[in-house]
Scaffold this active site. Sequence first.
Site, PDB file in Angstrom:
ATOM      1  N   SER A 171      46.907  49.703  37.516  1.00 10.27           N
ATOM      2  CA  SER A 171      46.950  49.281  38.916  1.00 10.27           C
ATOM      3  C   SER A 171      48.266  49.642  39.590  1.00 10.27           C
ATOM      4  CB  SER A 171      46.775  47.760  38.965  1.00 10.27           C
ATOM      5  OG  SER A 171      47.147  47.269  40.238  1.00 10.27           O
ATOM      6  N   TYR A 197      50.115  39.269  36.870  1.00  2.78           N
ATOM      7  CA  TYR A 197      49.042  40.288  36.800  1.00  2.78           C
ATOM      8  C   TYR A 197      49.648  41.686  36.621  1.00  2.78           C
ATOM      9  CZ  TYR A 197      45.553  43.593  38.608  1.00  2.78           C
ATOM     10  OH  TYR A 197      44.707  44.674  38.780  1.00  2.78           O
ATOM     11  N   GLU A 233      49.726  47.738  41.393  1.00  4.65           N
ATOM     12  CA  GLU A 233      50.541  46.512  41.335  1.00  4.65           C
ATOM     13  C   GLU A 233      51.695  46.673  40.338  1.00  4.65           C
ATOM     14  OE1 GLU A 233      50.807  42.912  42.232  1.00  4.65           O
ATOM     15  OE2 GLU A 233      50.101  43.877  44.047  1.00  4.65           O
TER      16      GLU A 233
HETATM   17  P1  NAP Z   1      36.569  42.385  39.770  1.00  6.48           P
HETATM   18  O1  NAP Z   1      35.495  42.645  40.771  1.00  6.48           O
HETATM   19  O2  NAP Z   1      37.413  41.185  39.892  1.00  6.48           O
HETATM   20  O3  NAP Z   1      35.877  42.397  38.321  1.00  6.48           O
HETATM   21  C1  NAP Z   1      36.555  41.924  37.187  1.00  6.48           C
HETATM   22  C2  NAP Z   1      35.605  41.974  36.009  1.00  6.48           C
HETATM   23  O4  NAP Z   1      36.296  41.508  34.846  1.00  6.48           O
HETATM   24  C3  NAP Z   1      34.353  41.088  36.154  1.00  6.48           C
HETATM   25  O5  NAP Z   1      33.234  41.816  35.736  1.00  6.48           O
HETATM   26  C4  NAP Z   1      34.646  39.931  35.203  1.00  6.48           C
HETATM   27  O6  NAP Z   1      33.472  39.384  34.621  1.00  6.48           O
HETATM   28  C5  NAP Z   1      35.418  40.680  34.113  1.00  6.48           C
HETATM   29  N1  NAP Z   1      36.125  39.766  33.221  1.00  6.48           N
HETATM   30  C6  NAP Z   1      36.955  38.744  33.563  1.00  6.48           C
HETATM   31  N2  NAP Z   1      37.355  38.099  32.447  1.00  6.48           N
HETATM   32  C7  NAP Z   1      36.798  38.734  31.393  1.00  6.48           C
HETATM   33  C8  NAP Z   1      36.826  38.533  29.993  1.00  6.48           C
HETATM   34  N3  NAP Z   1      37.512  37.536  29.421  1.00  6.48           N
HETATM   35  N4  NAP Z   1      36.114  39.376  29.205  1.00  6.48           N
HETATM   36  C9  NAP Z   1      35.387  40.380  29.745  1.00  6.48           C
HETATM   37  N5  NAP Z   1      35.313  40.617  31.071  1.00  6.48           N
HETATM   38  C10 NAP Z   1      36.013  39.804  31.881  1.00  6.48           C
HETATM   39  O7  NAP Z   1      37.562  43.655  39.707  1.00  6.48           O
HETATM   40  P2  NAP Z   1      37.377  45.146  40.281  1.00  6.48           P
HETATM   41  O8  NAP Z   1      37.897  45.175  41.667  1.00  6.48           O
HETATM   42  O9  NAP Z   1      36.022  45.624  39.958  1.00  6.48           O
HETATM   43  O10 NAP Z   1      38.466  45.921  39.408  1.00  6.48           O
HETATM   44  C11 NAP Z   1      38.117  46.503  38.160  1.00  6.48           C
HETATM   45  C12 NAP Z   1      39.373  46.713  37.343  1.00  6.48           C
HETATM   46  O11 NAP Z   1      40.270  47.563  38.050  1.00  6.48           O
HETATM   47  C13 NAP Z   1      40.167  45.456  37.048  1.00  6.48           C
HETATM   48  O12 NAP Z   1      40.747  45.618  35.790  1.00  6.48           O
HETATM   49  C14 NAP Z   1      41.254  45.442  38.114  1.00  6.48           C
HETATM   50  O13 NAP Z   1      42.364  44.720  37.662  1.00  6.48           O
HETATM   51  C15 NAP Z   1      41.525  46.932  38.225  1.00  6.48           C
HETATM   52  N6  NAP Z   1      42.022  47.394  39.522  1.00  6.48           N
HETATM   53  C16 NAP Z   1      41.343  47.092  40.653  1.00  6.48           C
HETATM   54  C17 NAP Z   1      41.776  47.589  41.874  1.00  6.48           C
HETATM   55  C18 NAP Z   1      41.035  47.302  43.156  1.00  6.48           C
HETATM   56  O14 NAP Z   1      41.616  47.510  44.229  1.00  6.48           O
HETATM   57  N7  NAP Z   1      39.780  46.876  43.105  1.00  6.48           N
HETATM   58  C19 NAP Z   1      42.914  48.412  41.917  1.00  6.48           C
HETATM   59  C20 NAP Z   1      43.574  48.707  40.729  1.00  6.48           C
HETATM   60  C21 NAP Z   1      43.112  48.206  39.525  1.00  6.48           C
HETATM   61  P3  NAP Z   1      32.803  37.967  35.117  1.00  6.48           P
HETATM   62  O15 NAP Z   1      31.762  38.372  36.098  1.00  6.48           O
HETATM   63  O16 NAP Z   1      32.230  37.431  33.867  1.00  6.48           O
HETATM   64  O17 NAP Z   1      33.903  37.151  35.709  1.00  6.48           O
HETATM   65  O1  G4F Z   2      43.500  41.890  48.778  1.00  2.00           O
HETATM   66  P1  G4F Z   2      44.633  41.372  47.984  1.00  2.00           P
HETATM   67  O2  G4F Z   2      44.460  40.045  47.350  1.00  2.00           O
HETATM   68  O3  G4F Z   2      44.962  42.518  46.930  1.00  2.00           O
HETATM   69  P2  G4F Z   2      46.256  42.852  46.046  1.00  2.00           P
HETATM   70  O4  G4F Z   2      47.073  41.674  45.780  1.00  2.00           O
HETATM   71  O5  G4F Z   2      46.917  44.018  46.675  1.00  2.00           O
HETATM   72  O6  G4F Z   2      45.583  43.265  44.660  1.00  2.00           O
HETATM   73  C1  G4F Z   2      44.432  44.099  44.607  1.00  2.00           C
HETATM   74  O7  G4F Z   2      44.844  45.433  44.515  1.00  2.00           O
HETATM   75  C2  G4F Z   2      45.558  45.761  43.301  1.00  2.00           C
HETATM   76  C3  G4F Z   2      45.933  47.243  43.386  1.00  2.00           C
HETATM   77  O8  G4F Z   2      47.119  47.372  44.115  1.00  2.00           O
HETATM   78  C4  G4F Z   2      44.654  45.473  42.130  1.00  2.00           C
HETATM   79  F1  G4F Z   2      45.279  45.829  40.982  1.00  2.00           F
HETATM   80  C5  G4F Z   2      44.287  43.996  42.119  1.00  2.00           C
HETATM   81  O9  G4F Z   2      43.405  43.734  41.045  1.00  2.00           O
HETATM   82  C6  G4F Z   2      43.584  43.665  43.417  1.00  2.00           C
HETATM   83  O10 G4F Z   2      42.359  44.357  43.436  1.00  2.00           O
HETATM   84  O11 G4F Z   2      45.947  41.294  48.890  1.00  2.00           O
HETATM   85  C7  G4F Z   2      46.409  42.400  49.631  1.00  2.00           C
HETATM   86  C8  G4F Z   2      47.552  41.964  50.542  1.00  2.00           C
HETATM   87  C9  G4F Z   2      48.655  41.153  49.830  1.00  2.00           C
HETATM   88  O12 G4F Z   2      49.904  41.647  50.240  1.00  2.00           O
HETATM   89  C10 G4F Z   2      48.480  39.734  50.331  1.00  2.00           C
HETATM   90  O13 G4F Z   2      49.694  38.974  50.409  1.00  2.00           O
HETATM   91  O14 G4F Z   2      47.021  41.082  51.544  1.00  2.00           O
HETATM   92  C11 G4F Z   2      47.933  40.001  51.726  1.00  2.00           C
HETATM   93  N1  G4F Z   2      47.195  38.844  52.277  1.00  2.00           N
HETATM   94  C12 G4F Z   2      47.482  38.251  53.472  1.00  2.00           C
HETATM   95  N2  G4F Z   2      46.667  37.205  53.660  1.00  2.00           N
HETATM   96  C13 G4F Z   2      46.188  38.188  51.703  1.00  2.00           C
HETATM   97  C14 G4F Z   2      45.851  37.147  52.566  1.00  2.00           C
HETATM   98  N3  G4F Z   2      45.545  38.380  50.541  1.00  2.00           N
HETATM   99  C15 G4F Z   2      44.514  37.543  50.229  1.00  2.00           C
HETATM  100  N4  G4F Z   2      43.840  37.729  49.081  1.00  2.00           N
HETATM  101  N5  G4F Z   2      44.174  36.480  51.044  1.00  2.00           N
HETATM  102  C16 G4F Z   2      44.816  36.250  52.229  1.00  2.00           C
HETATM  103  O15 G4F Z   2      44.499  35.296  52.942  1.00  2.00           O
END
Ligand code: NAP
Ligand code: G4F
Length: 340
Positions: free
Chosen positions: A133, A157, A135
Site C-alpha cells: 500500500s 496499518y 500508506e
Molecule cells: P477490503 O474491501 O477491506 O477487503 C479486505 C478483505 O480482507 C475482506 O475480504 C476481509 O474478509 C478480508 N480479511 C479480513 N480479515 C481477514 C482474516 N483474518 N483472514 C482472511 N481474510 C481476512 O479491502 P480492499 O479495498 O479490497 O483491499 C484489498 C487489499 O489491498 C487489502 O490488503 C488492502 O489493505 C490493500 N490495499 C487497498 C487499497 C485500496 O485503496 N483499496 C490500496 C492499497 C492496498 P471479511 O469479509 O471476512 O471481513
Molecule cells: O478513504 P480513507 O479512509 O483511505 P486511506 O486512509 O487513504 O486508506 C486507504 O488507502 C490506502 C492506500 O493509500 C489503503 F492501503 C488502505 O487500505 C485504504 O484502502 O481516507 C482517505 C483520506 C484520509 O486522509 C482521511 O483522513 O480521507 C480523509 N478523511 C476525511 N474525512 C476521511 C474522512 N476518511 C474517512 N475514512 N472518513 C472520513 O470521514
Amino acid sequence: MARRALITGITGQDGSYLAEYLLGQGYEVWGLARGQANPRVSRLRKLLADVQVVRGDLLDQGSLISAVERVQPDEVYNLGAISFVPMSWEQAELTAEVTGMGVLRMLEAIRVCSGVSRGSAASGQIRFYQASSSEMFGQVSETPQTERTAFHPRSPYGVAKAYGHFLTQNYRESYGMYAVSGILFNHESPRRGAEFVTRKVSLGVARIKLGLDTELRLGNLEARRDWGFAGDYVRAMHLMLQAGTPEDYVIGTGRMKSVRELVQAAFAAASLDWEQYVVTDQALHRPAEVDLLCADPKKAQVQLGWEPTMPFDELVATMVEADLRLLSNGGDPDQDSSWP
Ligand code: NAP
Ligand code: G4F
C-alpha cells in the site's frame, strides 16, 4: 487445463473485481473466506456464482496450508487484511497479526506446499502477489512516490504493510520464490466499503439527495490522495504475475485531489452545493495523518503496459449514481445487501 488462482480477501472490493477479471481470462478462481457463516460470501456468490470458496483465515497457519494443498494454485493473490486505517489504532495487535503476520503465514504455506527450501531451485512454483500500500510512504520524502521512495508509515496499518512488503521481498531473495508486491494507491468503486471516504461521501450525497439525511460529517478535508478505479488496479495485479521477472511496482494515476475536491465533485454530480451540507468534525481526524500521496506509475506503464482508464470526476460520478440507484431501490449498504 485452466490456470488456478487463489485469492485471499475475496469478499472485499478488490477480491470481487480480481475474481471477475480472472474468470473472464479463463481462470479457475478460488477465494479464501473466513468464519463459519460469513454473510459477505453470499453477496459475492450473487455477483460471481463461478467463484469457488475454501475456508481459511490469515490468523490460522494450518488453514492456509490446507487451502493451498486443496486448491493447488498457479497464482496466489494475498488481498486479505484489516484495511481500514483508523481501525489499526484501535486494534493495533490484530492489524499486525492479520495485515502483517498474515503475509508470513501465506508465504510459509506456499513455501511448504511447494517444497521450497534454502538453496533449492524454485522453478515452476506458485506465483505470489502481495497487496502492498501507498500508506507505507506515509510522511512522504518526495513527490511523486516511486518504487525507490523511502517508507515512513504513519499508522499501525502502514507499519504492518511495510512488514509484509519487506517479507515478500525477502522470500523472493532467500528462496528464489516468484513473490511480488504491488504498491497500490487508493482505488475505489461502487463496491468500496462504506467506511472509506469516497464511499462515505457518495452514500452521504445520495442520502441527502433522496431526503434521507441533512448533513455529511467528515474529518480532514485537506488530505490529498491519488484516487483511481479498482477495476483498473486488479488488471495490474494480474500483469505483475505474468512478467518475466518478479519485481515490485507502484500503481496509481499520478494525479492528486484533496478530500475537499472529492466532496465538491460528488455533490456537483447530484447538482447539490456541498457547503450547505458538509460539517467537519475533529473527532474524525487521525492521530497521525498522511497529508498527501501521489504515484509515479511510470515503471508499470513501461514494463507492464498498464494504464488507468477512469478519470477522477467519472469515478466519483459513477459512485454517486450507483448509490442513488442502491438507495432508491431500498438497498442497505450497512447490511452488505448487494453489489453492482
Ligand atoms: P477490503 O474491501 O477491506 O477487503 C479486505 C478483505 O480482507 C475482506 O475480504 C476481509 O474478509 C478480508 N480479511 C479480513 N480479515 C481477514 C482474516 N483474518 N483472514 C482472511 N481474510 C481476512 O479491502 P480492499 O479495498 O479490497 O483491499 C484489498 C487489499 O489491498 C487489502 O490488503 C488492502 O489493505 C490493500 N490495499 C487497498 C487499497 C485500496 O485503496 N483499496 C490500496 C492499497 C492496498 P471479511 O469479509 O471476512 O471481513
Ligand atoms: O478513504 P480513507 O479512509 O483511505 P486511506 O486512509 O487513504 O486508506 C486507504 O488507502 C490506502 C492506500 O493509500 C489503503 F492501503 C488502505 O487500505 C485504504 O484502502 O481516507 C482517505 C483520506 C484520509 O486522509 C482521511 O483522513 O480521507 C480523509 N478523511 C476525511 N474525512 C476521511 C474522512 N476518511 C474517512 N475514512 N472518513 C472520513 O470521514
